[in-house]
Design an enzyme around this catalytic site. Sequence first.
Site, PDB file in Angstrom:
ATOM      1  N   HIS A 272       0.805  -1.219   0.000  1.00 36.14           N
ATOM      2  CA  HIS A 272       0.000   0.000   0.000  1.00 36.14           C
ATOM      3  C   HIS A 272       0.837   1.267   0.000  1.00 36.14           C
ATOM      4  O   HIS A 272       0.326   2.331  -0.381  1.00 36.14           O
ATOM      5  CB  HIS A 272      -0.948   0.001   1.206  1.00 36.14           C
ATOM      6  CG  HIS A 272      -2.195  -0.789   0.982  1.00 36.14           C
ATOM      7  ND1 HIS A 272      -2.256  -2.154   1.179  1.00 36.14           N
ATOM      8  CD2 HIS A 272      -3.430  -0.409   0.576  1.00 36.14           C
ATOM      9  CE1 HIS A 272      -3.481  -2.576   0.907  1.00 36.14           C
ATOM     10  NE2 HIS A 272      -4.205  -1.547   0.531  1.00 36.14           N
ATOM     11  N   GLY A 273       2.087   1.195   0.419  1.00 39.92           N
ATOM     12  CA  GLY A 273       2.904   2.400   0.381  1.00 39.92           C
ATOM     13  C   GLY A 273       4.251   2.211   1.048  1.00 39.92           C
ATOM     14  O   GLY A 273       4.429   1.340   1.896  1.00 39.92           O
TER      15      GLY A 273
END
Length: 419
Positions: A272-273
Amino acid sequence: MIFSTLFNYTAGIIIEKYQTQYNGNKAKIVLIISIVINLGVLVIFKYSNFLIENINQLFNGYISPLNFALPIGISFYTFQTMSYTIDVYKKEIKAQKKFVTFAAFVTMFPQLIAGPIIQYKDINSQLESRKITVDNFSYGIYRFVQGLSKKVLLANNIGLIWEQISSSNLSVLSMGEAWLGAIAFSFQIYFDFSGYSDMAIGLGEMFGFHFRENFNYPYCSCSVTEFWRRWHISLGTWFREYVYIPLGGNRKGIYRQLINIFIVWFLTGFWHGASWNFIIWGLYFGILLIFEKLFLFRWFSFFPRWIKHIYTLFFIIISWVIFAVSDTAQLAEYLKAMINFNQITNSSFLYYMESNYLLLTICAIFSLGIIKFNRTFFKNQLSDGFFSIIKIASLVILFVINVSFLVGETYNPFLYFRF
């Protein structure tokens, strides 16, 4: 994207060639090379700065960050092309010989930016032959306007509450404000992401493609396990098929299964990041899912549904705070405010509630599926002609309202810019 398309197109053909020649070892080598290169490209563009920063901090180094611009949609099309080559190796699909057809799969613009993740085996027949009908096109318009309304009318407006609360002085934040901000972000991310998915599904229908549903009222869940069967379904399916099951799944004993769950959720968070809060967020869910599997499921049958629902929402709302706040010091400050029993409410909390109670109620109603649009019910109550007139008029009015908000408002965040 051009490199990824050319590389995986070629890899798929070579893998299939070796498979037909009964040369499984060479096919496996090509598959491993393709996975390494795909992940390598993703790491260089998405994670290089994060890794360099942490190496510098750990060893007092002075490595300069690469500062590459993040290619739009790289997380999605990298996973999609990886699943294609893996499925060719597993002989679940045949390699696509037409480059333009394969490129259409990789660059599928309706879902390229924010999902859902599509697998080649789900749409390969549609890439070759599809039929566009009036009914499907009409349904596509309906889903697109529905998704646009979720994003523009609900996500953007409820997101302003989170924006204002999270940017205030966290040290004086009351518990009520902290929870209100967290609930607002929970609504925002749901309507934002499910809205994008609805728009993608709608655009796909207009062009004759049928994408899988990506959300199924996740806030109705009565366990964290159930939540992840309803939230971002395409991502959960991808990790289950291409990580969890290849690692052994639940076939090698409970301890190996728990390790596999832990690995999957570490990777899910990191996907996700490139930030520690996403890793913490993934591990947070990994621990919750393991705890449910080991203990809670034994007790769940004794609890009424409403208690299980509250338990689930409690931990999900906390998870979204971890997801949203990238600075670990600010994250700790915000979580501390959520248990600040010394100041439960204040004037700011009462102001936010008084100003936004209607919007909060509408978000709760639609996110929990309390009101669902039943097309069959309305069709049975109304004549076909009258139903069509009402449907078209409603969609036109909604679309005009959405455009008006887009033109007039300056707050229109893209929560998934990291993908």
